[in-house]
Design a protein around this motif. Structure first.
Motif, PDB file in Angstrom:
ATOM      1  N   GLY A 121      -1.758  -1.573 -24.079  1.00  0.00           N
ATOM      2  CA  GLY A 121      -3.128  -1.176 -24.345  1.00  0.00           C
ATOM      3  C   GLY A 121      -4.097  -1.726 -23.320  1.00  0.00           C
ATOM      4  N   PRO A 122      -5.386  -1.344 -23.412  1.00  0.00           N
ATOM      5  CA  PRO A 122      -6.396  -1.870 -22.506  1.00  0.00           C
ATOM      6  C   PRO A 122      -6.447  -3.382 -22.576  1.00  0.00           C
ATOM      7  CG  PRO A 122      -7.257  -0.030 -23.787  1.00  0.00           C
ATOM      8  CD  PRO A 122      -5.915  -0.368 -24.374  1.00  0.00           C
ATOM      9  N   LEU A 193     -10.976  18.532 -22.021  1.00  0.00           N
ATOM     10  CA  LEU A 193     -12.024  18.502 -23.033  1.00  0.00           C
ATOM     11  C   LEU A 193     -12.497  17.076 -23.306  1.00  0.00           C
ATOM     12  CD1 LEU A 193     -10.897  21.178 -25.662  1.00  0.00           C
ATOM     13  CD2 LEU A 193     -12.082  21.471 -23.479  1.00  0.00           C
ATOM     14  N   THR A 194     -11.569  16.123 -23.277  1.00  0.00           N
ATOM     15  CA  THR A 194     -11.936  14.716 -23.475  1.00  0.00           C
ATOM     16  C   THR A 194     -12.794  14.229 -22.314  1.00  0.00           C
ATOM     17  OG1 THR A 194      -9.873  14.312 -24.688  1.00  0.00           O
ATOM     18  CG2 THR A 194     -11.037  12.384 -23.836  1.00  0.00           C
ATOM     19  N   MET A 195     -12.392  14.570 -21.098  1.00  0.00           N
ATOM     20  CA  MET A 195     -13.178  14.173 -19.929  1.00  0.00           C
ATOM     21  C   MET A 195     -14.541  14.852 -19.946  1.00  0.00           C
ATOM     22  SD  MET A 195     -13.298  12.200 -17.359  1.00  0.00           S
ATOM     23  CE  MET A 195     -11.582  11.638 -17.331  1.00  0.00           C
ATOM     24  N   ARG A 196     -14.588  16.100 -20.378  1.00  0.00           N
ATOM     25  CA  ARG A 196     -15.849  16.832 -20.445  1.00  0.00           C
ATOM     26  C   ARG A 196     -16.808  16.195 -21.448  1.00  0.00           C
ATOM     27  NH1 ARG A 196     -18.152  20.551 -17.248  1.00  0.00           N
ATOM     28  NH2 ARG A 196     -16.400  22.020 -17.295  1.00  0.00           N
ATOM     29  N   PHE A 287     -14.986   1.516 -20.776  1.00  0.00           N
ATOM     30  CA  PHE A 287     -15.180   2.546 -21.797  1.00  0.00           C
ATOM     31  C   PHE A 287     -14.392   3.801 -21.449  1.00  0.00           C
ATOM     32  CE2 PHE A 287     -17.268   6.298 -23.499  1.00  0.00           C
ATOM     33  CZ  PHE A 287     -17.357   5.977 -24.846  1.00  0.00           C
ATOM     34  N   GLN A 288     -14.449   4.227 -20.197  1.00  0.00           N
ATOM     35  CA  GLN A 288     -13.777   5.449 -19.798  1.00  0.00           C
ATOM     36  C   GLN A 288     -12.258   5.349 -19.993  1.00  0.00           C
ATOM     37  OE1 GLN A 288     -15.600   8.510 -18.239  1.00  0.00           O
ATOM     38  NE2 GLN A 288     -16.721   7.347 -19.764  1.00  0.00           N
ATOM     39  N   ILE A 289     -11.675   4.212 -19.639  1.00  0.00           N
ATOM     40  CA  ILE A 289     -10.233   4.035 -19.836  1.00  0.00           C
ATOM     41  C   ILE A 289      -9.918   3.906 -21.318  1.00  0.00           C
ATOM     42  CG2 ILE A 289      -8.267   2.515 -19.384  1.00  0.00           C
ATOM     43  CD1 ILE A 289      -9.523   1.843 -16.684  1.00  0.00           C
ATOM     44  N   GLY A 290     -10.756   3.168 -22.051  1.00  0.00           N
ATOM     45  CA  GLY A 290     -10.525   2.990 -23.480  1.00  0.00           C
ATOM     46  C   GLY A 290     -10.601   4.282 -24.254  1.00  0.00           C
ATOM     47  N   VAL A 291     -11.536   5.169 -23.876  1.00  0.00           N
ATOM     48  CA  VAL A 291     -11.694   6.414 -24.624  1.00  0.00           C
ATOM     49  C   VAL A 291     -10.515   7.354 -24.375  1.00  0.00           C
ATOM     50  CG1 VAL A 291     -12.950   7.904 -22.986  1.00  0.00           C
ATOM     51  CG2 VAL A 291     -13.547   7.930 -25.423  1.00  0.00           C
ATOM     52  N   LEU A 292      -9.850   7.211 -23.224  1.00  0.00           N
ATOM     53  CA  LEU A 292      -8.653   8.010 -22.990  1.00  0.00           C
ATOM     54  C   LEU A 292      -7.533   7.574 -23.931  1.00  0.00           C
ATOM     55  CD1 LEU A 292      -8.599   8.336 -19.087  1.00  0.00           C
ATOM     56  CD2 LEU A 292      -9.287  10.040 -20.777  1.00  0.00           C
ATOM     57  N   PHE A 293      -7.386   6.262 -24.129  1.00  0.00           N
ATOM     58  CA  PHE A 293      -6.400   5.780 -25.093  1.00  0.00           C
ATOM     59  C   PHE A 293      -6.760   6.243 -26.507  1.00  0.00           C
ATOM     60  CE2 PHE A 293      -4.823   2.885 -21.881  1.00  0.00           C
ATOM     61  CZ  PHE A 293      -3.496   2.719 -22.243  1.00  0.00           C
ATOM     62  N   ALA A 294      -8.051   6.201 -26.832  1.00  0.00           N
ATOM     63  CA  ALA A 294      -8.474   6.557 -28.186  1.00  0.00           C
ATOM     64  C   ALA A 294      -8.444   8.050 -28.437  1.00  0.00           C
ATOM     65  CB  ALA A 294      -9.892   6.016 -28.435  1.00  0.00           C
ATOM     66  N   GLY A 442     -10.231   3.069 -45.067  1.00  0.00           N
ATOM     67  CA  GLY A 442     -10.906   1.835 -45.455  1.00  0.00           C
ATOM     68  C   GLY A 442     -12.032   1.476 -44.497  1.00  0.00           C
ATOM     69  N   ARG A 443     -11.995   0.269 -43.997  1.00  0.00           N
ATOM     70  CA  ARG A 443     -13.062  -0.251 -43.143  1.00  0.00           C
ATOM     71  C   ARG A 443     -12.957   0.224 -41.695  1.00  0.00           C
ATOM     72  NH1 ARG A 443     -16.062  -4.076 -45.497  1.00  0.00           N
ATOM     73  NH2 ARG A 443     -16.806  -4.789 -43.460  1.00  0.00           N
ATOM     74  N   HIS A 444     -11.898   0.932 -41.366  1.00  0.00           N
ATOM     75  CA  HIS A 444     -11.718   1.354 -39.972  1.00  0.00           C
ATOM     76  C   HIS A 444     -11.349   2.830 -39.883  1.00  0.00           C
ATOM     77  CE1 HIS A 444     -12.089  -2.729 -38.410  1.00  0.00           C
ATOM     78  NE2 HIS A 444     -11.325  -3.113 -39.420  1.00  0.00           N
ATOM     79  N   PRO A 445     -12.287   3.722 -40.243  1.00  0.00           N
ATOM     80  CA  PRO A 445     -12.017   5.151 -40.056  1.00  0.00           C
ATOM     81  C   PRO A 445     -12.009   5.494 -38.580  1.00  0.00           C
ATOM     82  CG  PRO A 445     -14.303   4.797 -40.681  1.00  0.00           C
ATOM     83  CD  PRO A 445     -13.632   3.457 -40.783  1.00  0.00           C
ATOM     84  N   CYS A 446     -11.385   6.617 -38.260  1.00  0.00           N
ATOM     85  CA  CYS A 446     -11.320   7.072 -36.871  1.00  0.00           C
ATOM     86  C   CYS A 446     -12.700   7.535 -36.426  1.00  0.00           C
ATOM     87  CB  CYS A 446     -10.309   8.209 -36.735  1.00  0.00           C
ATOM     88  SG  CYS A 446     -10.276   8.974 -35.098  1.00  0.00           S
ATOM     89  N   LEU A 447     -13.269   6.878 -35.419  1.00  0.00           N
ATOM     90  CA  LEU A 447     -14.614   7.214 -34.967  1.00  0.00           C
ATOM     91  C   LEU A 447     -14.652   8.543 -34.222  1.00  0.00           C
ATOM     92  CD1 LEU A 447     -15.809   3.709 -33.715  1.00  0.00           C
ATOM     93  CD2 LEU A 447     -16.175   4.770 -35.947  1.00  0.00           C
ATOM     94  N   GLY A 448     -13.514   8.970 -33.681  1.00  0.00           N
ATOM     95  CA  GLY A 448     -13.471  10.215 -32.929  1.00  0.00           C
ATOM     96  C   GLY A 448     -12.964  11.398 -33.721  1.00  0.00           C
TER      97      GLY A 448
END
Length: 509
Positions: A121-122, A193-196, A287-294, A442-448
């Protein structure tokens, strides 16, 4: 008078047994500091020693995770167990009470658990403020108004990709059909689409740069280092590869960032949002690398698996096709419009509400397609009780929960290994709390989640509207055999080792 250093290095002044004592003491300190594992507290779940190696810990947790987990649960009276990863104390959780503790406790730290236990991971420090920045930024970027602004790009990019597929060379076996590897073609669409939406238009609109950055990211993602998880101080070869490929991605982002800062040029994209917020270059890159993982890995794989599953379910293929055709008919304003023309006119609200069958199939694809574990760290300063079991996750320890404990649970899901979206209309996911974990819980829903659902609806609707498709081999011969099942021992969702192909042809209306 001789100095201390002279005395130490003048071996004529120190007896041999003194040097031996100094050397032995140094080794002892080194062992305690680097290798000695702390004892488990008496109220922690019992130590499961299966697969444990001295110093290294339970290596099967990374090589055969599901098997290791199931074996450990069978040897536990409560279903919970302790094990080591290097010096780290990890608690495996299973069952209803433990699941509720894992997903509902406010005392677990999601980010630290992910960073410190997730291989590959990152490598952001778990102690800084970046996780909070990442979550806040992602929430802002997935607001409805941003989707409204970018929807035309998403549909346009997807149509462009499908038009490219439509003019691909004919298959060797039958010129009426063309062939694609969905784990390449669908994955590539999701990446664009993710990059866009979450990255830079400069990359999304440059085919060469798009291919290059995806290739670099995949090399980055395929360089896990279990050794570094066990020994965080060790500069392993795979860690070196991650640094190298991370630097290559960073150089691309840095060039775009610097150019915009120096020239004042702006673009309507996520990178510009970060620049306008005064975000540092370091955080922009992270952020850019992390959002690709996410946002890329799971969605890219699910886009492929969803279409493969449809080839194995005539019932759901017909439902999805009928749903897409129904939406096209509903929104048609002239007979000259093609289905793609009509899909391009849909609003964000239309995409959100008019494709329930696609959404149901996506849920089932996620349930089947995401193995591995959730990870947390107890950095609360106190022990966390595991329901009423009398056991705790000690302060400083980690908690892990196998997703298959619920998703492949035969007491909840009928024939859980099969693709059966009807199970959600039967309420199988509602029998227990946290009965479906595909979008977090629970306390950690998927933000994306909203973006993932939107892009999956767009990709599936366009592909179904434009093509007939079925399973085949690489030459275009019809393949009557289902794709190989997903390896449940994977530590995360991965592209399958055995390629499954789709043959497709343009639909005739």
């Amino acid at each position: 008078m001789a100095t201390l250093i002279e005395t130490i290095f003048n071996n004529t002044q120190l007896p041999n047994n003194t040097w031996l004592l100094v050397f032995s003491a140094s080794l002892a300190v080194l062992y305690i500091k680097i290798f000695k594992r702390p004892h488990f507290p008496p109220n922690a779940p019992k130590w499961y020693k299966g697969g444990d190696w001295p110093i290294l810990g339970a290596l099967p947790f990374y090589s055969k995770r599901a098997e290791f987990f199931h074996d450990a649960v069978r040897h536990s009276e409560t279903g919970n167990f302790s094990f080591y990863v290097g010096k780290k104390h990890v608690v495996g959780l299973s069952g209803r009470e433990a699941r509720k503790t894992f997903f509902d406790s406010k005392d677990f730290n999601f980010s630290e658990g992910f960073v410190e236990l997730f291989t590959g991971g990152p490598t952001t420090s778990a102690k800084d403020k970046f996780p909070q920045f990442f979550n806040k930024t992602l929430i802002n970027m997935t607001r409805k108004e941003n989707f409204v602004r970018s929807l035309g790009f998403l549909t346009g990019d997807t149509l462009q990709a499908c038009e490219g597929l439509a003019v691909a060379p004919p298959s060797k076996a039958d010129p009426e059909w063309m062939v694609t590897d969905p784990f390449v073609s669908m994955y590539n669409i999701v990446y664009k689409l993710t990059m866009r939406t979450m990255g830079a238009n400069d990359i999304a609109e440059d085919p060469e740069l798009l291919r290059y950055t995806l290739s670099v990211f995949e090399q980055f993602e395929k360089s896990p280092s279990t050794t570094r998880i066990i020994f965080p101080w060790m500069p392993t070869p795979n860690y070196g590869l991650q640094l190298f490929n991370g630097a290559r991605l960073a150089m691309v982002i840095r060039k775009i960032y610097k150019k915009r800062k120096e020239t004042g040029a702006k673009s309507n994209d996520a990178l510009q949002f970060l620049i306008d917020q005064g975000t540092s270059l370091k955080d922009v890159i992270s952020f850019q690398i992390g959002v690709l993982f996410a946002g890329l890995i799971n969605s890219g794989l699910n886009a492929a698996w969803l279409h493969l599953h449809l080839t194995q379910s005539p019932k759901w293929m017909a439902r999805i096709r009928s749903e897409v055709d129904g939406v096209v008919a509903k929104h048609r304003s002239s007979p000259e419009q093609s289905p793609a023309d009509i899909l391009e006119t849909l609003t964000v609200d239309d995409w959100d509400s008019e494709f329930p069958f696609i959404d149901t199939c996506l849920r089932e694809s996620i349930r089947l397609g995401i193995p591995g574990t959730g990870m947390r760290k107890n950095s609360s300063g106190h022990d966390i009780p595991i329901g009423s079991t009398g056991e705790v996750v000690p302060n400083g320890a980690y908690a892990v929960y196998l997703l298959d404990d619920i998703h492949m649970n035969e007491s909840l899901y009928t024939r859980p290994e099969t693709f059966d979206p009807d199970r959600f209309s039967r309420g199988e996911d509602e029998k227990v709390p946290h009965g479906f974990l595909g979008w977090g819980s629970g306390r950690h829903p998927c933000l994306g989640m909203k973006f993932a659902k939107l892009e999956m609806a767009v990709i599936t609707a366009y592909f179904v509207a434009m093509f007939d498709f079925e399973l085949s081999d690489k030459d275009g011969n019809y393949n009557p055999h289902p794709p190989p099942p997903i390896n449940r021992n994977q530590t995360q969702a991965q592209k399958p080792r055995t390629t499954s192909y789709l043959r497709y042809k343009s639909r005739r209306y």
